[in-house]
Design a protein around this motif. Structure first.
Motif: not given
Length: 153
Positions: A131-140, A142-153
């Motif tokens: 369960s700690e690993e799943l919580v860490q996935h959520c943390y990662q 949020v840390e990496q994806a927000l705020p959203p960056k413009k991605r190439k199509a």
């Protein structure tokens, strides 16, 4: 013969010097410089205030996720995503579509590979070992994806 008489010299008055220039009123160039400096400071302040407001949801989510269980952490991820992505795009996603969306926002996928574990956490009362690993996935995420960056199509 040299004359020591000063009678031949013209009577001259002392030299009249102009007054020392004052600081005020300033020339227009100084006023323009002050205005440009003030505008620069105002723009910097507005930018940092905008950035702080933009990152507020991310900071709050990161702070709260660490204290939660996996199911609550995933709900915080959804709430944080709603702050940055259009509601029409996020609210309708469930199941594999939701996990695919989460994985599409980061470079290394974390959620679709653990689909069964997430389903167990969300819909079963039996505890899981990582369960700690799943919580860490959520943390990662949020840390990496927000705020959203413009991605190439």
């Amino acid at each position: 013969m040299t004359s020591t008489n000063n009678d031949s010299l013209l009577p001259l008055q002392d030299m009249a010097l102009p007054a020392v220039p004052d600081w005020l009123p300033l020339a227009w160039g100084w006023w323009a410089s002050f205005a440009a400096g003030a505008m620069t400071l105002i723009l910097i302040a507005v930018y940092f205030r905008w950035k702080k407001k933009r990152l507020a949801a991310k900071k709050t989510a990161l702070m709260l996720i660490q204290k939660e269980k996996p199911a609550a952490a995933l709900e915080l991820v959804r709430q944080a995503a709603l702050c940055y992505f259009p509601r029409e795009q996020i609210a309708q996603l469930t199941g594999k579509e939701w996990y695919a969306f989460l994985d599409s926002q980061v470079d290394n996928p974390l959620f679709e590979a653990n689909f069964e574990q997430w389903q167990t956490v969300l819909y079963s009362k039996q505890p899981i070992t990582n369960s700690e690993e799943l919580v860490q996935h959520c943390y990662q995420w949020v840390e990496q994806a927000l705020p959203p960056k413009k991605r190439k199509a």
